[in-house]
Write an enzyme that holds these catalytic residues in place. Structure first.
Site, PDB file in Angstrom:
ATOM      1  N   GLU A   8       0.820  -1.208   0.010  1.00 36.93           N
ATOM      2  CA  GLU A   8      -0.042  -0.043   0.057  1.00 36.93           C
ATOM      3  C   GLU A   8       0.938   1.256  -0.034  1.00 36.93           C
ATOM      4  OE1 GLU A   8      -3.739  -0.115   2.656  1.00 36.93           O
ATOM      5  OE2 GLU A   8      -2.860  -1.807   3.333  1.00 36.93           O
ATOM      6  N   ASP A  81      -1.926  -4.321   3.823  1.00 36.27           N
ATOM      7  CA  ASP A  81      -2.251  -4.592   5.117  1.00 36.27           C
ATOM      8  C   ASP A  81      -2.911  -5.752   5.517  1.00 36.27           C
ATOM      9  OD1 ASP A  81      -0.459  -2.527   5.531  1.00 36.27           O
ATOM     10  OD2 ASP A  81      -2.047  -1.080   6.421  1.00 36.27           O
ATOM     11  N   ASP A  83      -5.631  -6.908   7.284  1.00 37.04           N
ATOM     12  CA  ASP A  83      -6.629  -6.481   7.727  1.00 37.04           C
ATOM     13  C   ASP A  83      -7.861  -6.431   6.843  1.00 37.04           C
ATOM     14  OD1 ASP A  83      -6.356  -4.037   6.767  1.00 37.04           O
ATOM     15  OD2 ASP A  83      -6.008  -2.951   8.702  1.00 37.04           O
ATOM     16  N   GLU A  85      -9.409  -3.930   5.385  1.00 39.62           N
ATOM     17  CA  GLU A  85      -9.103  -2.935   4.563  1.00 39.62           C
ATOM     18  C   GLU A  85      -8.231  -3.249   3.460  1.00 39.62           C
ATOM     19  OE1 GLU A  85     -11.310   0.320   3.300  1.00 39.62           O
ATOM     20  OE2 GLU A  85     -11.663  -0.510   5.389  1.00 39.62           O
ATOM     21  N   TYR A 302       2.025  -5.363  13.566  1.00 37.40           N
ATOM     22  CA  TYR A 302       0.706  -4.379  12.862  1.00 37.40           C
ATOM     23  C   TYR A 302       0.006  -3.709  13.910  1.00 37.40           C
ATOM     24  CZ  TYR A 302      -2.902  -3.287   9.936  1.00 37.40           C
ATOM     25  OH  TYR A 302      -3.704  -2.448   9.118  1.00 37.40           O
ATOM     26  N   ARG A 304      -2.850  -2.252  14.109  1.00 36.02           N
ATOM     27  CA  ARG A 304      -4.509  -2.176  14.397  1.00 36.02           C
ATOM     28  C   ARG A 304      -4.812  -3.668  14.846  1.00 36.02           C
ATOM     29  NH1 ARG A 304      -3.379   0.820   9.388  1.00 36.02           N
ATOM     30  NH2 ARG A 304      -4.140   3.027   9.776  1.00 36.02           N
ATOM     31  N   HIS A 348      -4.134 -10.937  14.663  1.00 40.91           N
ATOM     32  CA  HIS A 348      -2.762 -10.407  14.949  1.00 40.91           C
ATOM     33  C   HIS A 348      -2.200 -10.269  16.362  1.00 40.91           C
ATOM     34  CE1 HIS A 348      -3.322  -8.559  10.765  1.00 40.91           C
ATOM     35  NE2 HIS A 348      -4.287  -8.178  11.372  1.00 40.91           N
TER      36      HIS A 348
END
Length: 693
Positions: A8, A81, A83, A85, A302, A304, A348
């Protein structure tokens, strides 16, 4: 073979590129490349809510490069990433690049280190469509709420307003707290406090509080009761005798490593970071920085996550470093395990340093100030979470006097354990008191108090509340808070969040006509439904159908009930006088923020900018000092005649006046805390003149 890896962010691409060989080319999509259109709903509600995605116009050159590179590569890996998103971005990339999403083209990195990248690349998988569908469902829900409710607000309140599924609940929580504060009625109560001296330590008086009168808990509701007790205690014949000494040992466990939420809360409390600032620094630490001796490396896992899980390897590395640095006594009897909160996603680990041996001091020179402060916080919190309990010697002493009992407590560190590194405790020392010992009262006083209303939310406490209600997810806290402030529903005053008049009006409108939109339980249930989609336990279209039917009916009903009606946003009266007509000015909220307008509008068109005076005077010319914001949003103080005078300072004017020249005093914070006079010829407080902006 030529292999392409798409991530990203350019920073992440740079870091990962250094770990992969010459056979790999790593490039960035720079976030999303496809999205719902901006100009229309972009969702076919009649056909199972099919989203009408389109390529983002500002990404045309990026898409062109991605297609070119993918076409000339033998293999393409999507490494966005790890997740919802990120999974959705990978799916969109696969669609645009004509890749088969069911093939093993998706790789994820829980940490951007050599080992983390190697592990991720060796375990490719297909794109997880459950994750993608959970993201699609959230995106479509938010689009429906925003695009259906916003026009309603334009017609009934003011153009330019917007609504959001999570943001509207957050505003309601803040509004409810403000109204609770406004409705609060203080209740008077009194305390009786004393300072006592033991013959064993005559130079070290200690404090004690009244806890009991006539064998019952001391509850003093007025000054008359307090004065009666005080007069008895102050009689010359009154003796103060130690009646009870209780000694014990108390253990204190370390806090668990950070989740996204607790990291944002702690960074707010200890570093004064807003949630947006915290997440920006965390993203940079995750994506990678160049560290001497290590090259480009992601310093944290990570960021989040709502999981407290820590890998066995990380625990072992932490134990080895703790043993080496502090000794075996600082290790717990067995490795720490922290219980997950209900509903936590375990995809995670907790937020922790990716390479345990890299201490904050080792990388300080390679980091920005924000990166260093946050990394130090994360590293110390994680290491402390793997250390032994702290042990304290505690003592509680009761002192009898007539029909009263006063109590004092103290504690000393017996073994510092994890507090050697994090969350240090101070000793509260008491003399070595014994039962039967007589004490000398140095001072006894009765003090009036009033119960206090609940505090306003700060970013930290709002994030905690959202998490406890089950509203939003780790990735949404920071953008939600930024949005409600940017849209002028809430304003930040120092660290406190206060609703604006506009925020109150919108909340009342929604509570009357769209109660589900601002209902914490309903919104939390939506989050649970989205989690079920992610887990593969519920079709995403069904979630949207269940929501949309009631929502559409509610919207139709609201439009009917409010036909021909429009809500006026109340103005705030001020003492300022209009320079055109002499009437009082009012504070109004426009599209670009607050401003003052003549109360005679539209007859009089007088307006003024809002200036916030501090109550202090300029040390150079004596005119008023104003509170202002720099381009980066930091508060500074300047003379109201700044154009000619040029005086400004970062230090806060305070109400106290200089004892030498009677000018306004200023308070300097930070490492060199000091109160000083800024008049050039005075010198009180002896501080260097303030720097220019």
């Amino acid at each position: 073979m030529s292999k392409l890896v798409i991530v990203e962010s350019p920073a992440k691409a740079k870091t990962i590129g250094k770990y992969l060989g010459n056979d790999f080319k790593v490039i960035a999509s720079v976030g999303h490349i496809r999205d719902l259109p901006k100009s229309k709903l972009g969702v076919d509600v009649e056909n199972d809510f099919a989203p009408l995605y389109e390529n983002m116009k500002d990404k045309s050159s990026v898409i062109k490069e991605l297609k070119s590179k993918a076409k000339s590569s033998d293999a393409v890996y999507l490494a966005t990433d790890p997740d919802r998103e990120g999974e959705a971005i990978s799916w969109h990339l696969a669609t645009i690049l004509d890749l088969d999403a069911s093939e093993p083209i998706r790789v994820t990195f829980s940490e951007i280190t050599k080992n983390g990248v190697k592990t991720g690349m060796s375990h490719p998988r297909s794109v997880d469509m459950d994750l993608v569908n959970a993201q699609q469902a959230r995106r479509i829900l938010d689009r429906i709420v925003g695009y259906k409710l916003s026009p309603f607000l334009w017609k009934k309140v003011r153009r330019g307003l917007s609504a959001g599924r999570v943001q509207s609940v957050a505003v309601r929580i803040i509004v409810d707290r403000e109204r609770e504060i406004e409705a609060f009625i203080p209740v008077e109560y009194w305390s009786v406090d004393g300072r006592f001296i033991s013959a064993k330590a005559p130079k070290k008086p200690f404090e004690a509080k009244l806890i009991e009168v006539d064998g019952k808990k001391a509850e003093i509701s007025n000054g008359e009761q307090a004065e009666k007790i005080l007069s008895d205690l102050k009689l010359t014949t009154t003796e103060f005798v130690v009646s009870k000494v209780k000694k014990s040992k108390r253990k204190k466990q370390p806090a668990p490593p950070f989740t996204t939420s607790t990291m944002q809360q702690e960074a707010s409390g200890k570093l004064s970071f807003g949630s947006k600032r915290t997440m920006k620094a965390a993203q940079e630490l995750y994506e990678g920085v160049t560290v001497p001796g290590y090259g480009a490396v992601g310093l944290i896992t990570y960021m989040r996550t709502d999981s407290l899980r820590v890998s066995d390897e990380a625990k072992a590395e932490a134990a080895e470093l703790i043993n080496k640095t502090y000794g075996k006594n600082y290790l717990p009897e067995k490795p720490r395990f922290y219980k997950e909160k209900k509903g936590a996603q375990d995809g995670h680990e907790a937020v922790r340093p990716s390479i345990i041996d890299i201490t904050p001091e080792q990388v300080k020179a390679a980091l920005t100030p924000d990166q260093y402060k946050l990394y130090k916080l994360i590293w110390e919190r994680f290491m402390a979470s793997q250390m032994a309990d702290a042990v304290f010697d505690t003592v509680s002493v009761d002192i009898e006097a007539r029909n009263c009992v006063l109590r004092t407590t103290g504690s000393t560190v017996f073994f510092d354990g994890f507090t050697k590194l994090y969350d240090k405790d101070r000793d509260v020392l008491l003399p070595d008191l014994e039962v039967g010992e007589r004490l000398t009262p140095a001072d006894i006083s009765a003090n009036q108090h009033f119960t206090q209303p609940p505090p306003r939310y700060t970013e930290a406490s709002l994030i905690k509340a959202l998490e406890e209600y089950g509203i939003g997810r780790p990735s949404t806290y920071a953008p939600t808070i930024s949005t409600i402030i940017d849209r002028q529903y809430v304003e930040r005053n120092q660290k406190q969040l206060k609703p604006t008049v506009l925020g109150g009006v919108i909340t009342d409108l929604f509570m009357e006509h769209f109660s589900n939109i601002v209902c914490t339980k309903f919104t939390a249930q939506m989050e649970t439904d989205l989690d079920k989609v992610e887990e593969g336990n519920r079709p995403w279209v069904n979630v949207l159908k269940d929501f949309y039917g009631d929502f559409e009916d509610t919207l139709t009903k609201a439009e009917t009930e409010m036909e021909g009606k429009r809500i006026k946003i109340p103005a705030e009266p001020t003492e300022e006088v209009c320079e055109l007509c002499g009437r009082n000015m009012e504070i109004k909220i426009g599209r670009y923020g607050k401003f003052m307008s003549c109360s005679g509008f539209p007859e009089c068109k007088g307006t003024k900018k809002i200036v916030q005076t501090t109550g202090g005077n300029c040390p150079l010319c004596g005119k008023k000092m104003l509170s202002k914001k720099s381009k980066k949003g930091k508060t500074f103080y300047a003379c109201e005649d700044f154009t000619d005078c040029k005086y400004m300072t970062w230090d806060t004017p305070i109400p106290d006046l200089c004892p030498q020249c009677n000018a306004t005093l200023f308070k300097k914070t930070g490492k060199e805390k000091k109160i000083y006079c800024a008049k050039p010829e005075c010198g009180f407080g002896d501080i260097t003149p303030p720097t220019k902006l």
